[in-house]
Design an enzyme around this catalytic site. Structure first.
Site, PDB file in Angstrom:
ATOM      1  N   SER A 225       0.851  -1.202   0.000  1.00 39.69           N
ATOM      2  CA  SER A 225       0.000   0.000   0.000  1.00 39.69           C
ATOM      3  C   SER A 225       0.876   1.237   0.000  1.00 39.69           C
ATOM      4  CB  SER A 225      -0.880   0.031   1.251  1.00 39.69           C
ATOM      5  OG  SER A 225      -0.108   0.399   2.384  1.00 39.69           O
ATOM      6  N   ASP A 226       0.370   2.333  -0.546  1.00 42.39           N
ATOM      7  CA  ASP A 226       1.051   3.599  -0.295  1.00 42.39           C
ATOM      8  C   ASP A 226       0.948   3.857   1.208  1.00 42.39           C
ATOM      9  OD1 ASP A 226       2.394   5.965  -0.454  1.00 42.39           O
ATOM     10  OD2 ASP A 226       1.197   6.807  -2.077  1.00 42.39           O
ATOM     11  N   TRP A 227       1.839   4.715   1.683  1.00 46.39           N
ATOM     12  CA  TRP A 227       1.967   4.897   3.132  1.00 46.39           C
ATOM     13  C   TRP A 227       0.705   5.527   3.732  1.00 46.39           C
ATOM     14  CZ3 TRP A 227       5.387   2.183   1.200  1.00 46.39           C
ATOM     15  CH2 TRP A 227       6.510   1.732   1.888  1.00 46.39           C
TER      16      TRP A 227
END
Ligand code: BGC
Length: 736
Positions: A225-227
């Protein structure tokens, strides 16, 4: 690829594996070793103090190569691979297992805050460059993370907004770059974006993460996932997310275990995620080369060489019969502008790198040309007396024989996290350009910027413009080399420079509001838009001059299973060595579907000494000639003639030819929803139903109604014919 019959991992361990252990590391659980993931992409940002994803905290020094906005302008996949390999070595030396890049979202609009981190407005250029970069990094045993999947073309409201994109542009434009990199370069990971795509969070989108990415493209790596992109971990794991970052997330881990117990989550989904992370960890461990030594000087040299290839010469008109560039060896040079002394060379946010060293353009020019006068001209922070700074700059320019004026955007004006509202150069800099150009006819503008800036106000004021975009830590030397002629410029624009913001494709729909980003321009992104609407631009996509001239002639096309091979002759007709990039644009004049007038489908670069010729070729891949058929849910190559242009920009087309391409067999299943027109398009069916049409009155009742009855009926679905008196004899009965 996960092994289905392996021993299951205990649910609590499996849950822990699917979330990070810290901001940058994965969990060390159940015998699976932890590893580091780090930004990227154009340098390694391994943080030393407190971690963050906004580029605030300090990080270990690393070579800052040209960010994607610059590197794309090289149109040189081999160079992208070389830079990738150097990044891989630095990642190895710093103990990084996965480098978080490349970013292959498209520059849908010049206002996109993160355009400096993305390659181009075009999916073929983006995909080709990024695939080479991924191969370079991974060739050194370091993983990459293809991001941000998908539809993250704006920063505004990026953690909530939905990118609402029709299926054809989604497939043919936005996903195309991702698809190419996945299929050609096999990135170890893909990073899903913050935003929603057509209403569904990318992290929870089973269609995107599982059906398309894994099912259709054959991705076998891990989806990260993106952060902070995950809002519902159960939904994300079910959709195909493997690793949530950052971590730890003990509550989320427990939630996954409970969801399995409650029957809300299939246990195999969590096993798949955990195993994929375990396999990635094993791959990272097996690829570790802890003894990797980085030759900092050699990497700096590569950063310079790469930067030099990325410089675009936008204009170079003669003054008194002689082009202003390269600078005449005996000319007294005045350098003006804060960016000559304090260079702008990378963007703000998570990709921000702490450089190992920095080439300053003014120093580099002085090293090559001795006595160079300098005036700051303006300050980017508003300090100082603006009138006095400008007056000093004008006087300095007047007393020299040529002025090199550095203008552009300051770091604070563009960054990850927000979009720009304007594409103008700052007003004080525009005024400086006007006043300097008024006293110095030989004025060269040097531009530093991440997003496109409008050049219509300056293009007629100065004879020469050099576009440095953002060039990384070697940019100062690269610019100096190009200005004095030690290196011939050969970069090409990867993004159109429009006349006005009002002309850009997404002008009225960027970024969007109320958390909806409507991609209303459809397929017509970048040069596709300007060409289809015949809109004047200041500098077209693909444009870039050099210090020599080239002829492009003799285009030959051969169609084969792979696609169309385009071959063309290039001759260096000037008196200096130089590099040209031939671009192949394709249109389908008799297409049965909406298509851009012309689209980039391939390119090839060639370096030639004066007077020499060579034939260069590119394969215009069959996959890139296809359009996405939303009814059939498949790619379709149309049968017929394709028109291929070979050019040196999207608006400087030098040769054209037609080639016949064998199309795919396409048969729409016949149902009650099939229209009469669709059926008539099939010759056999048309012959069979023509007599029936007579039963509807044909020409006679058409004449009575003042219309062509058959055309009028073409859009009636077969199932609805009954209503018009066809009784039970509708040809769709019984299907197919
Ligand atoms: C960015 C990513 C980046 C991540 C980690 C996010 O805010 O969108 O590109 O890799 O942070 O820093």
């Amino acid at each position: 690829m996960t092994t289905p019959d392996a021993e299951p991992i205990a649910p609590a361990d499996a849950a822990a594996l699917t979330s990070g252990a810290s901001f940058w590391t994965t969990a060390d659980v159940a015998g699976v070793p932890s590893f580091w993931l780090t930004d990227g992409p154009h340098g390694i940002r391994k943080q030393v103090g407190s971690p963050d994803h906004l580029g605030l905290g300090a990080s270990e020094p690393a070579t800052c190569f040209p960010p994607a906005v610059g590197l794309a302008q090289s149109w040189d996949p081999e160079l992208a691979g070389e830079v990738g390999a150097a990044l891989g070595r630095e990642a190895q030396a710093l103990g990084v297992g996965v480098l978080l890049g490349p970013g292959v979202n498209l520059k849908r609009d010049p206002r996109g805050g993160r355009n400096f981190e993305y390659w181009s407005e075009d999916p073929v250029l983006t995909g080709t460059m990024a695939a080479a970069w991924v191969r370079g990094v991974q060739g050194e045993g370091v993983g990459t993370s293809l991001k941000h999947f998908a539809g993250n073309e704006a920063e505004h409201d990026r953690m909530r907004a939905s990118s609402d994109v029709d299926e054809r542009p989604l497939r043919e434009v936005y996903l195309r770059a991702f698809q190419r990199v996945v299929e050609e370069a096999r990135p170890w990971t893909v990073m899903c974006s913050y935003n929603r795509v057509n209403g569904v969070y990318a992290a929870e989108d089973g269609w995107l993460l599982t059906d398309v990415l894994r099912g259709e493209w054959g991705f076998r790596g891990a989806v990260v996932s993106d952060w902070g992109a995950v809002s519902d971990r159960v939904a994300a794991v079910a959709a195909g997310l493997d690793l949530q970052m950052p971590g730890p997330d003990p509550d989320g881990d427990a939630g996954l275990v409970t969801a399995i117990a409650d029957g809300r989550l299939d246990a195999t989904a969590l096993q798949r995620g955990a195993r994929t992370v375990a396999e990635l960890a094993a791959k990272v461990a097996a690829s570790r080369r802890p003894d990797t030594a980085v030759d900092v000087d050699a990497h700096h040299e590569l950063a310079r060489r790469a930067a030099a290839r990325c410089v675009v010469l936008l204009a170079n008109d003669p003054v008194d019969g002689v082009p202003v560039l390269p600078l005449a060896a005996d000319a007294a040079v005045a350098v003006i502008g804060e960016f000559a002394e304090v260079p702008r060379y990378q963007g703000g946010g998570s990709s921000h790198v702490t450089v190992t060293r920095l080439d300053v353009p003014l120093e580099q020019l002085r090293a090559r040309r001795g006595d160079v006068s300098f005036a700051r001209g303006f300050t980017t922070d508003g300090s100082g007396d603006a009138d006095a700074l400008r007056a000093e700059a004008v006087a300095t320019a007047r007393s020299a024989q040529v002025a090199v004026l550095f203008v552009g955007l300051a770091a604070g004006q563009e960054s990850e996290g927000f979009d720009r509202e304007s594409i103008e150069l700052p007003a004080d800099q525009l005024r400086l350009v006007r006043e300097v150009a008024a006293v110095q006819p030989r004025t060269v503008l040097v531009l530093s910027h991440g997003g496109v800036v409008r050049l219509a106000p300056v293009v007629d004021l100065v004879p020469a413009i050099v576009d440095g975009a953002l060039l990384g830590q070697g940019g100062g030397a690269a610019l100096a080399d190009v200005l004095v002629g030690a290196v011939g410029p050969s970069g090409k624009l990867a993004e159109t420079v429009p006349q006005r913001l009002q002309d850009v494709p997404a002008y009225l729909d960027f970024p969007g509001e109320f958390s909806r980003h409507r991609y209303s321009e459809g397929l017509h992104v970048g040069h596709r838009w300007y060409d289809a609407r015949d809109v004047d631009v200041t500098f077209p996509f693909g444009h870039g001059l050099s210090y020599t001239t080239f002829d492009v002639t003799g285009l030959e096309l051969t169609a084969g299973d792979e696609g169309v091979t385009a071959t063309v002759g290039v001759t260096n007709t000037g008196d200096r060595p130089g590099r040209e990039v031939v671009q192949f644009y394709v249109g389908v004049p008799a297409s049965t579907v909406q298509r851009p007038l012309r689209e980039l489908k391939g390119f090839a670069g060639v370096t030639l000494p004066p007077g020499e010729s060579r034939r260069v070729s590119a394969v215009l891949r069959r996959a890139d000639l296809a359009y996405w058929h939303p009814r059939l849910q498949q790619w379709v190559v149309e049968d017929g003639e394709y028109e291929v242009h070979a050019g040196v920009s999207s608006r400087d087309l030098r040769a054209a030819a037609l080639v016949a391409v064998r199309g795919d067999e396409v048969r729409l299943p016949v149902s009650d929803e099939t229209t009469l027109g669709e059926l008539m398009a099939e010759p056999e069916a048309a012959a069979a139903i023509a007599p029936m049409l007579g039963a509807f009155g044909g020409g006679e009742s058409g004449a009575a109604l003042g219309t062509d009855m058959v055309r009028m009926m073409a859009s009636i679905p077969l199932g609805r014919l009954k209503a018009f008196g066809a009784g039970g004899a509708a040809p769709g009965d019984g299907g197919s």
